[in-house]
Design a protein around this motif. Sequence first.
Motif, mmCIF file in Angstrom:
data_model
loop_
_atom_site.group_PDB
_atom_site.id
_atom_site.type_symbol
_atom_site.label_atom_id
_atom_site.label_comp_id
_atom_site.label_asym_id
_atom_site.label_seq_id
_atom_site.Cartn_x
_atom_site.Cartn_y
_atom_site.Cartn_z
ATOM 1 N N TYR A 1 7.165 -16.193 -3.855
ATOM 2 C CA TYR A 1 6.686 -15.166 -4.452
ATOM 3 C C TYR A 1 5.885 -13.966 -3.604
ATOM 4 O O TYR A 1 5.370 -14.555 -2.694
ATOM 5 C CB TYR A 1 5.296 -15.761 -5.269
ATOM 6 N N TYR B 1 3.044 -10.885 -4.036
ATOM 7 C CA TYR B 1 2.041 -10.213 -4.820
ATOM 8 C C TYR B 1 1.273 -9.271 -4.054
ATOM 9 O O TYR B 1 1.217 -9.417 -2.792
ATOM 10 C CB TYR B 1 0.887 -11.574 -5.331
ATOM 11 N N PHE C 1 1.404 -9.550 -9.367
ATOM 12 C CA PHE C 1 2.998 -9.951 -9.035
ATOM 13 C C PHE C 1 3.668 -8.808 -8.871
ATOM 14 O O PHE C 1 3.755 -7.875 -9.409
ATOM 15 C CB PHE C 1 3.522 -10.807 -10.291
ATOM 16 N N TYR D 1 9.702 -12.486 -7.637
ATOM 17 C CA TYR D 1 9.877 -14.008 -7.363
ATOM 18 C C TYR D 1 11.303 -14.323 -7.067
ATOM 19 O O TYR D 1 12.265 -13.887 -7.810
ATOM 20 C CB TYR D 1 9.315 -14.766 -8.658
ATOM 21 N N ALA E 1 14.545 -13.822 -9.064
ATOM 22 C CA ALA E 1 14.721 -14.488 -10.461
ATOM 23 C C ALA E 1 13.939 -13.464 -11.053
ATOM 24 O O ALA E 1 14.193 -13.201 -12.485
ATOM 25 C CB ALA E 1 13.979 -15.806 -10.365
ATOM 26 N N ASP E 2 13.061 -12.686 -10.743
ATOM 27 C CA ASP E 2 12.283 -11.794 -11.441
ATOM 28 C C ASP E 2 11.557 -10.894 -10.305
ATOM 29 O O ASP E 2 10.903 -11.132 -9.799
ATOM 30 C CB ASP E 2 10.980 -12.568 -12.285
ATOM 31 N N SER F 1 10.317 -7.726 -11.723
ATOM 32 C CA SER F 1 9.548 -7.082 -12.951
ATOM 33 C C SER F 1 8.636 -6.197 -12.325
ATOM 34 O O SER F 1 7.969 -5.126 -12.745
ATOM 35 C CB SER F 1 9.460 -7.664 -14.243
ATOM 36 N N LEU G 1 0.380 -10.517 -0.466
ATOM 37 C CA LEU G 1 0.262 -11.796 -0.260
ATOM 38 C C LEU G 1 1.813 -12.646 -0.701
ATOM 39 O O LEU G 1 2.527 -12.152 -1.467
ATOM 40 C CB LEU G 1 -0.618 -12.557 -1.406
ATOM 41 N N MET H 1 10.042 -28.596 -9.204
ATOM 42 C CA MET H 1 10.955 -29.721 -9.631
ATOM 43 C C MET H 1 11.892 -29.625 -10.541
ATOM 44 O O MET H 1 11.856 -28.646 -11.524
ATOM 45 C CB MET H 1 9.707 -30.792 -9.908
ATOM 46 N N GLU I 1 3.864 -26.807 -10.618
ATOM 47 C CA GLU I 1 4.459 -26.053 -9.323
ATOM 48 C C GLU I 1 3.410 -25.356 -8.623
ATOM 49 O O GLU I 1 3.474 -24.178 -8.932
ATOM 50 C CB GLU I 1 5.741 -25.365 -10.026
ATOM 51 N N THR I 2 2.812 -26.074 -7.728
ATOM 52 C CA THR I 2 1.678 -25.337 -7.215
ATOM 53 C C THR I 2 2.273 -24.189 -6.285
ATOM 54 O O THR I 2 3.226 -24.430 -5.512
ATOM 55 C CB THR I 2 0.864 -26.178 -6.248
ATOM 56 N N GLN I 3 1.519 -22.940 -6.343
ATOM 57 C CA GLN I 3 2.086 -22.165 -5.279
ATOM 58 C C GLN I 3 0.821 -21.870 -4.442
ATOM 59 O O GLN I 3 -0.315 -21.837 -4.287
ATOM 60 C CB GLN I 3 1.923 -20.724 -6.232
#
Lengths: 119, 116
Positions: A33, A35, A45, A48, A55-56, A58, A91, A98, A106-108
């Motif tokens: 990701y 940011y 954001f 990603y 995937a995104d 936007s 960032l 998973m 799903e910790t970033q």
Amino acid sequence: GAGVSQTPSNKVTEKGKYVELRCDPISGHTALYWYRQSLGQGPEFLIYFQGTGAADDSGLPNDRFFAVRPEGSVSTLKIQRTERGDSAVYLCASSFQMGLAGALQETQYFGPGTRLLVL
Amino acid sequence: QKEVEQDPGPLSVPEGAIVSLNCTYSNSAFQYFMWYRQYSRKGPELLMYTYSSGNKEDGRFTAQVDKSSKYISLFIRDSQPSDSATYLCAMSAAGAGGTSYGKLTFGQGTILTVHP
């Protein structure tokens, strides 16, 4: 173990120049990701990746911003014709997604950021 | 209006105090709620992660979610000078398979100072 690393840590450029910011995710993390964090604000954001594909996207503000992740690991955020308003901390984060049978969490994990200053 | 609102503070408390940090949100699609801590010139670090209404406790930290009111809180007990940082709430919608979708929406962050 090694965390997310970002290079350079600081970048000063002139208005109109092209910059590239690099992110090395945690080994084995499939999701990545980007940011952007302006002074006194929370991260915003941008894009990603899941594997090699976006995937995104936007959150990319305009067509001057572009990001790639050609081999599903390292990613590069590219900014063309930089403007003073692009000045911010960029960032990068990564996570290990998973499958359905795995943990929901799903910790970033974030890197320290690249501080971009456009003069 | 922003999707996530967070009082920027700053908040200054004496050591040992109970700290309450809050966020409100407007997007009903948000199902996963996180609190991050960010030290100066560092990236955010995950503190708490919840996906249901109610309370979740981890040591001195308690996260509270009220989906009906679209309101989340983080409580810090027995605050320490080392807790001085910016605290960010973050949220995401549900993605495929019931897991959280990757895009996080953050609040503005609350600057906390705990003085000895």
